[in-house]
Design an enzyme around this catalytic site. Structure first.
Site, short mmCIF file in Angstrom:
data_model
loop_
_atom_site.label_atom_id
_atom_site.label_comp_id
_atom_site.label_asym_id
_atom_site.label_seq_id
_atom_site.Cartn_x
_atom_site.Cartn_y
_atom_site.Cartn_z
N ASP A 166 46.53 30.30 48.41
CA ASP A 166 47.59 29.32 48.53
C ASP A 166 46.96 27.93 48.57
O ASP A 166 45.77 27.79 48.84
CB ASP A 166 48.40 29.58 49.81
CG ASP A 166 49.53 30.57 49.57
OD1 ASP A 166 50.11 30.55 48.47
OD2 ASP A 166 49.84 31.35 50.49
N GLU A 199 61.44 33.65 34.96
CA GLU A 199 60.01 33.99 35.07
C GLU A 199 59.80 35.46 34.69
O GLU A 199 60.50 36.34 35.20
CB GLU A 199 59.58 33.74 36.51
CG GLU A 199 58.11 33.86 36.74
CD GLU A 199 57.73 33.49 38.17
OE1 GLU A 199 58.03 32.36 38.60
OE2 GLU A 199 57.18 34.35 38.86
N TYR A 212 43.37 35.15 45.03
CA TYR A 212 44.58 34.37 45.16
C TYR A 212 44.44 33.44 46.38
O TYR A 212 44.13 33.90 47.47
CB TYR A 212 45.83 35.24 45.33
CG TYR A 212 47.05 34.35 45.48
CD1 TYR A 212 47.63 33.79 44.34
CD2 TYR A 212 47.51 33.97 46.72
CE1 TYR A 212 48.68 32.89 44.46
CE2 TYR A 212 48.56 33.07 46.85
CZ TYR A 212 49.14 32.54 45.71
OH TYR A 212 50.16 31.64 45.83
N ARG A 236 46.91 38.82 36.10
CA ARG A 236 48.28 38.80 35.60
C ARG A 236 48.65 37.36 35.27
O ARG A 236 48.14 36.43 35.88
CB ARG A 236 49.25 39.32 36.67
CG ARG A 236 49.29 40.83 36.74
CD ARG A 236 50.46 41.30 37.60
NE ARG A 236 50.39 40.85 38.96
CZ ARG A 236 51.37 40.19 39.59
NH1 ARG A 236 52.49 39.88 38.97
NH2 ARG A 236 51.23 39.83 40.84
N ARG A 241 62.59 36.61 38.27
CA ARG A 241 63.35 35.66 39.10
C ARG A 241 63.76 34.45 38.30
O ARG A 241 63.24 34.19 37.21
CB ARG A 241 62.56 35.25 40.34
CG ARG A 241 61.13 34.86 40.07
CD ARG A 241 60.37 34.65 41.38
NE ARG A 241 59.01 34.20 41.10
CZ ARG A 241 58.19 33.71 42.01
NH1 ARG A 241 58.56 33.61 43.27
NH2 ARG A 241 56.97 33.33 41.68
N ARG A 253 61.88 42.28 58.95
CA ARG A 253 62.19 41.54 60.17
C ARG A 253 63.45 42.11 60.79
O ARG A 253 64.47 42.21 60.12
CB ARG A 253 62.42 40.07 59.84
CG ARG A 253 61.17 39.38 59.40
CD ARG A 253 61.43 37.88 59.36
NE ARG A 253 60.34 37.23 58.67
CZ ARG A 253 60.50 36.19 57.88
NH1 ARG A 253 61.70 35.66 57.71
NH2 ARG A 253 59.46 35.66 57.29
N ARG A 261 51.19 45.92 53.38
CA ARG A 261 52.34 45.99 54.27
C ARG A 261 53.56 45.44 53.54
O ARG A 261 53.45 44.67 52.59
CB ARG A 261 52.08 45.21 55.55
CG ARG A 261 51.48 43.82 55.34
CD ARG A 261 50.99 43.23 56.65
NE ARG A 261 52.10 42.86 57.50
CZ ARG A 261 52.74 41.69 57.44
NH1 ARG A 261 52.41 40.79 56.56
NH2 ARG A 261 53.74 41.43 58.26
P1 FDA Z 1 43.61 25.43 39.91
O1 FDA Z 1 43.84 26.55 38.99
O2 FDA Z 1 44.79 24.69 40.42
O3 FDA Z 1 42.65 24.39 39.23
C1 FDA Z 1 41.55 24.78 38.43
C2 FDA Z 1 41.38 23.75 37.33
O4 FDA Z 1 40.17 24.03 36.61
C3 FDA Z 1 42.50 23.77 36.31
O5 FDA Z 1 43.11 22.49 36.21
C4 FDA Z 1 41.80 24.15 35.01
O6 FDA Z 1 42.35 23.52 33.86
C5 FDA Z 1 40.39 23.69 35.27
N1 FDA Z 1 39.41 24.37 34.41
C6 FDA Z 1 39.26 25.70 34.23
N2 FDA Z 1 38.29 25.95 33.34
C7 FDA Z 1 37.80 24.75 32.96
C8 FDA Z 1 36.79 24.33 32.02
N3 FDA Z 1 36.11 25.23 31.29
N4 FDA Z 1 36.55 23.02 31.87
C9 FDA Z 1 37.26 22.09 32.58
N5 FDA Z 1 38.25 22.44 33.47
C10 FDA Z 1 38.49 23.74 33.64
N6 FDA Z 1 50.31 28.03 46.56
C11 FDA Z 1 51.07 27.69 47.64
O7 FDA Z 1 50.52 27.24 48.64
N7 FDA Z 1 52.44 27.79 47.58
C12 FDA Z 1 53.08 28.25 46.48
O8 FDA Z 1 54.30 28.33 46.47
C13 FDA Z 1 52.30 28.62 45.35
N8 FDA Z 1 52.89 29.09 44.23
C14 FDA Z 1 52.14 29.54 43.19
C15 FDA Z 1 52.75 30.06 42.07
C16 FDA Z 1 51.99 30.53 41.02
C17 FDA Z 1 52.66 31.12 39.82
C18 FDA Z 1 50.58 30.50 41.10
C19 FDA Z 1 49.73 31.05 40.00
C20 FDA Z 1 49.96 29.93 42.18
C21 FDA Z 1 50.74 29.45 43.25
N9 FDA Z 1 50.12 28.87 44.36
C22 FDA Z 1 50.91 28.51 45.43
C23 FDA Z 1 48.66 28.73 44.44
C24 FDA Z 1 48.11 27.37 43.96
O9 FDA Z 1 48.41 27.21 42.60
C25 FDA Z 1 46.59 27.38 44.20
O10 FDA Z 1 46.36 27.36 45.58
C26 FDA Z 1 45.88 26.18 43.61
O11 FDA Z 1 46.15 26.10 42.25
C27 FDA Z 1 44.41 26.36 43.83
O12 FDA Z 1 43.72 25.24 43.35
P2 FDA Z 1 42.34 25.42 42.55
O13 FDA Z 1 41.79 24.06 42.46
O14 FDA Z 1 41.53 26.48 43.17
O15 FDA Z 1 42.76 26.02 41.12
#
Ligand code: FDA
Length: 378
Positions: A361, A311, A359, A255, A286, A176, A172
């Protein structure tokens, strides 16, 4: 140690905090030199302006359980997120709303008139029959708005002509028919008053939690590696699921983003935190100007300097940070195969955005971790 957590992002830290509060001894490892995963932020040294190191992070949720939980670790500012976009050298508000439509058509349509216009323009294609993203976009909002605000921006995000992208990439396109340009619809939103890293550190601050940074789970020269821990201690794994199985079912595609950060000798570059660039002739998607996320810090942020981050978006290689799942048909088949493999792993729990290839949040990652703790681990 009662539990090993791989990854110190919001998913891993939420499990760690809950387990520690329940009296378990937890070790959290992360391959990066800092905690917090992608939510990590740091003050830019020259200006003291907090910069989110992996892209802008705005906290928002409508989940009362998550909201109550996160408020144990931080207070939130009353920041309300708004995004603007530049198209042909004119600035428009997003998401597409009555203000955007009236500015674009140089009109004073009422909500009903604008709705009728968009419906008429959207009649060019039927969303059900759309053969690609372009046809779907036109079917949803009509060609003029699609071409101005969606086509080139999407092409930059995917490095692909939207005619060559599958229709299901967009389900979608919200329009608004009011002048409300709040970006999020959630009940609560805001930014952590003293920054993300202070919040993340408070979650890990418990005598039952040990954090080991710069420690890769697949590095067998360190003791907390996969080979020596699986089957010995319960593991919560929040790294990439395909990496865990050594890519046995192929690589899942992502990506990534490239960030170009600059300190400028001016007080205010763009007057707002996020400006999108809708057109193809600007290569970035952006620009973030981080001081605008914290207007309440005006007394301590410099008045003659600012930090901007451009970015760029592209497909990730194995060496890049994985940011957004691409989710092709091959990826979905691969994910199902990895889920089958995961079932055979003794006492390894896959979680978070990388561990489940979706993905999430922040509030979703925290909510999913609370559920995993309550339903599988507690
Ligand atoms: P996350 O990726 O944060 O943590 C995983 C960890 O595992 C990392 O620190 C990594 O280093 C570690 N790891 C991986 N492999 C490993 C290994 N082999 N050994 C040891 N450690 C390892 N959300 C939101 O609510 N509002 C927002 O505005 C945004 N904006 C946003 C922008 C962008 C560009 C992205 C990519 C994402 C967002 N998000 C967001 C989402 C947010 O980043 C996401 O919800 C959290 O990172 C999720 O947390 P996780 O713990 O799942 O993963």
């Amino acid at each position: 140690m009662d539990l090993l957590i791989v990854g110190s992002g919001f998913f891993g830290l939420t499990i760690a905090e809950r387990a520690a509060a329940a009296g378990r001894k937890v070790t959290v490892i992360d391959r990066r030199h800092h905690i917090g995963g992608n939510a990590y932020s740091a003050d830019e040294p020259e200006t003291g302006i907090e910069v989110h190191q992996y892209g802008a992070h705005l906290f928002h949720t409508s989940n009362p359980t998550v909201w109550e939980y996160v408020n144990r670790f931080t207070k939130f500012t009353n920041y309300v997120h708004r995004v603007y976009t530049t198209h042909k050298n004119v600035v428009f508000p997003l998401p597409i709303n009555l203000g955007t439509i009236n500015q674009f058509f140089q009109a004073a349509y009422t909500p009903d008139q604008a709705k009728a216009l968009v419906q008429e323009l959207a009649g060019e294609f039927d969303a059900k029959d759309a053969a690609n993203l372009e046809e779907k976009g036109i079917a949803l909002i009509g060609r003029p708005l699609y071409e101005a605000f969606i086509r080139d921006y999407t092409a930059k995000q995917w490095q692909t002509d939207p005619k060559d992208l599958p229709a299901e990439v967009i389900s979608r396109l919200p329009v608004r028919y009011t002048y409300d340009n709040r970006y999020f619809n959630d009940t609560w939103e805001g930014l952590p008053v003293d920054g993300y890293t202070a919040w993340l550190e408070r979650m890990a601050d418990h005598p039952n939690i040990e954090v080991k940074l710069s420690t890769d789970y697949f590095d067998e020269s360190q003791p907390l590696n996969k080979k020596d821990t699986v089957g010995q201690v319960p593991v919560v794994y929040t790294g990439p699921v395909d990496r865990y199985f050594d890519y046995a079912e192929g690589e899942l595609s992502w990506r990534t983003l490239d960030f170009e950060q600059e300190v400028l000798p001016i007080g205010d570059f763009q007057g707002t935190s996020v400006m999108n660039y809708a057109d193809a002739d600007v290569p970035y998607t952006r620009i973030h100007e981080f001081k605008h996320f914290h207007p309440e810090r005006a007394d301590r942020y410099p008045t003659d300097k600012t930090v901007v981050v451009r970015e760029y978006s592209r497909f990730a290689t194995r060496a890049d940070e994985p940011y957004y799942p691409v989710n092709t048909a091959d990826d979905r088949a691969g994910l199902l195969a990895y889920r089958e493999l995961a079932k055979g792993e003794r006492d390894v729990h896959f979680g978070g955005r990388l561990g489940t290839y979706q993905y999430l949040d922040m509030h979703m990652a925290i909510g999913a971790a609370l559920s995993m703790w309550n339903n599988q681990l507690a």
